[in-house]
Design a protein around this motif. Structure first.
Motif, short mmCIF file in Angstrom:
data_model
loop_
_atom_site.label_atom_id
_atom_site.label_comp_id
_atom_site.label_asym_id
_atom_site.label_seq_id
_atom_site.Cartn_x
_atom_site.Cartn_y
_atom_site.Cartn_z
N GLY A 23 -15.63 3.76 -1.46
CA GLY A 23 -14.96 3.17 -0.31
C GLY A 23 -14.07 2.01 -0.74
O GLY A 23 -14.49 1.14 -1.52
N GLY A 44 -12.22 0.03 1.61
CA GLY A 44 -11.86 -0.84 2.73
C GLY A 44 -11.93 -2.28 2.25
O GLY A 44 -11.93 -2.55 1.04
N GLU A 67 -12.56 7.65 -2.34
CA GLU A 67 -11.97 7.41 -1.03
C GLU A 67 -11.68 8.72 -0.32
O GLU A 67 -11.41 9.74 -0.96
CB GLU A 67 -10.66 6.61 -1.13
N ILE A 68 -11.74 8.70 1.02
CA ILE A 68 -11.33 9.85 1.82
C ILE A 68 -9.96 9.61 2.46
O ILE A 68 -9.27 10.56 2.83
CB ILE A 68 -12.35 10.14 2.94
N ASP A 69 -9.57 8.34 2.54
CA ASP A 69 -8.33 7.94 3.22
C ASP A 69 -7.20 7.84 2.19
O ASP A 69 -7.29 7.03 1.25
CB ASP A 69 -8.55 6.59 3.91
N PRO A 70 -6.12 8.61 2.36
CA PRO A 70 -5.03 8.56 1.37
C PRO A 70 -4.35 7.19 1.29
O PRO A 70 -3.85 6.82 0.22
CB PRO A 70 -4.06 9.63 1.86
N ILE A 71 -4.33 6.44 2.38
CA ILE A 71 -3.71 5.11 2.34
C ILE A 71 -4.55 4.16 1.49
O ILE A 71 -4.02 3.46 0.61
CB ILE A 71 -3.55 4.56 3.77
N CYS A 72 -5.85 4.14 1.73
CA CYS A 72 -6.73 3.30 0.91
C CYS A 72 -6.73 3.76 -0.55
O CYS A 72 -6.79 2.94 -1.47
CB CYS A 72 -8.15 3.33 1.46
N THR A 84 -18.99 2.27 2.46
CA THR A 84 -18.22 3.14 3.35
C THR A 84 -18.62 3.02 4.81
O THR A 84 -17.81 3.29 5.69
CB THR A 84 -18.39 4.62 2.94
N ASN A 119 -20.68 5.07 6.01
CA ASN A 119 -20.97 6.46 6.35
C ASN A 119 -22.40 6.81 5.96
O ASN A 119 -23.19 5.93 5.58
CB ASN A 119 -19.97 7.38 5.64
#
Length: 521
Positions: free
Chosen positions: A309, A311, A332-337, A365, A367
């Protein structure tokens, strides 16, 4: 109002109902769930003859094994607090802590030390004490209980509120601080290493009190909100507002809102600028190193670390570990992060690509099942695994409670999990928040968050009818800026003021807010 009649809904924290029914009613990411219960764990592990528990040596205690710098939270008192009859010097017994007589004086000193490093919340206490903006507010609090949050609790009382408090985490409570709060007359129900049943009992004692009707909730993880909604729905409808500061709790609030079950306004403090940029980033940046060093004595230089993660919490952890000479990977799962991580110089990978080689695994995360048994089977011997996210579901600890594995307690909050072939991994705080379980956090960062929470409570409690509907709101930008301004004098920082011409050119009020709500800091 004192005679509200509620139909009790079966909840895992209160016994009753079969296991399937309990599983259906309890949120999957509850920060309080430690299945299976402690008594069953002990029994099952004894049957396998594979559980070894070493008594704490003096050196391991001195190496810091509690939430305070002295280790006094582990006082060796084996009598359960619920079985004790305790009173403070004023004769009140409306509390339940580990040992009020032996610990309250030391806890008071801890609180006084924290006050020196919390200028913002202390300034707010001084400025608003005369106006009493929380007069007639009756607040149920469910947060971590340490010296820093004690400063917040006592500030709320100074501002006119009546409070009752419980812990949101069974391992992060400083017993001496809880004792000091009880001695000062605050109804507090918390001690370090509560069982799951104790956890829910403590929250229930805060909510369901004789001649006391809560009208505000200050939550960290959503457990007090969950209990009141499920067990006391009539009482819940009379609450004026909820203030929530964790990712997990905010997620639950949005779920309730979407389902039409949120009947009161709620303030999302977790996503306020002052929380995300200061508590999540700067606080975690310092406390991750403190936690790992105090619990394992690890040398960081050259270690391979994966942070799950990226963030604000993940960013703080990754930057701190990189600064100590670690080789840091990011999942990461978020392409921006992921792009941010890449441009910050980190390699973004899938966990399976590096899990066999890393020395430390940090989850951040919010999650569930981020690290599962399959990953831990592949880890090399001596790998350290810990969690920096609020929820205790990121690491599948239950997957480690099997007959083929041996649990060896080496320090408080430090367990060796040993495989049949002799390999072991080091699990910290049983997958709960490692910085609040194995070390402490910077008081200054908590001051920023505490001031934000206090202002959110004041705003919701004093808002005229109709300003806030039964939904989830962000803290107004003006309040974020005010919280920041309370902390600037500490650094002798001097703000530049806009001229009338400049303010007109930018379309701003000279007193702020200076950024639109969509601005990304």
């Amino acid at each position: 109002m004192n005679n509200l009649a509620d139909t009790v809904v079966v909840d895992p924290g209160f016994g009753g109902g079969d296991k399937q029914q309990q599983a259906a009613t309890q949120p999957q990411d509850s920060s309080a769930v430690v299945p299976p219960p402690a008594t069953k764990q002990s029994s099952a592990l004894k049957k396998t003859s594979r559980y070894r528990s070493r008594s704490l040596s003096a050196s391991s205690t001195d190496s810091f094994s509690s939430a305070s710098y002295t280790g006094s939270s582990d006082d060796g008192d084996d009598v359960p607090p619920r079985e004790k009859v305790q009173k403070n010097t004023k004769g009140s017994s409306d509390f339940c802590v580990r040992n009020i007589t032996a610990q309250h004086a030391f806890g008071r000193r801890e609180i006084e030390i924290a006050e020196q490093e919390m200028p913002g919340i202390m300034a707010l206490r001084k400025r608003a004490a005369e106006d009493k903006p929380l007069k007639d507010a009756k607040i149920v609090g469910c947060t971590h209980i340490n010296a820093q949050t004690a400063v917040l609790i006592e500030t709320l009382r100074e501002l006119g509120a009546s409070v009752r408090w419980a812990a949101c985490n069974i391992y992060s409570t400083q017993n001496e601080v809880a004792a000091a709060l009880a001695e000062s007359g605050i109804p507090i129900f918390a001690w370090r290493a509560e069982t799951e049943e104790d956890f829910w009992w403590c929250i229930d004692r805060c909510v369901n009190a004789e001649n006391w009707q809560p009208n505000m909730i200050l939550d960290d993880g959503g457990d007090a909100t969950h209990l009141m909604l499920k067990k006391y729905p009539t009482m819940f409808k009379l609450v004026k507002g909820i203030v929530e500061e964790s990712v997990t709790g905010v997620h639950r609030l949005y779920q309730l809102s979407k389902a039409g079950k949120l009947t009161v306004p709620a303030m999302n403090v977790n996503d306020s600028v002052t929380k995300t940029k200061f508590d999540n980033l700067y606080s975690c940046k310092e406390s991750i190193l403190d936690s790992l060093k105090r619990s394992t004595d690890v040398m960081f230089g050259g270690k391979q670390v994966v942070v799950c993660g990226y963030g604000d919490v993940g960013k703080g952890c990754a930057q701190a570990l990189k600064g100590q000479g670690c080789i840091v990977y990011i999942t990461e799962i978020d392409p921006i992060c992921a792009l941010q991580a890449s441009m910050d110089g980190f390699r973004v990978v899938k966990l399976n690509e590096v899990i066999r080689n890393v020395d430390i695994v940090v989850t951040a995360t919010g999650n569930k099942n981020v690290v599962v048994r399959e990953h831990m089977d592949k880890m090399k011997s001596g790998c350290i695994i810990c969690n920096m996210g609020h929820s205790n579901t990121e690491i599948d600890v239950n997957g480690l409670r099997t007959p083929d594995l041996t649990w060896e307690k080496v320090r408080s909050q430090v367990d060796h999990i040993i495989w049949p072939e002799g390999k072991y991994i080091i699990l910290l705080a049983e997958g709960r928040l490692v910085n609040l379980s194995c070390s402490s956090i910077p008081s200054f960062a908590v001051s920023i968050t505490s001031a934000t929470q206090a202002l959110a409570l004041i705003e919701l409690f004093n808002a005229p009818p109709g300003r806030y509907k039964s939904d989830v709101y962000l803290l107004p930008k003006k309040m974020d800026e005010y919280v920041a301004s309370l902390h600037l004098p500490t650094f002798d920082a001097h703000l530049t003021e806009l001229s009338d011409e400049q303010a007109k050119y930018m379309g701003l009020n000279k007193a702020g807010p200076f950024k639109p709500n969509y601005y990304r800091y």
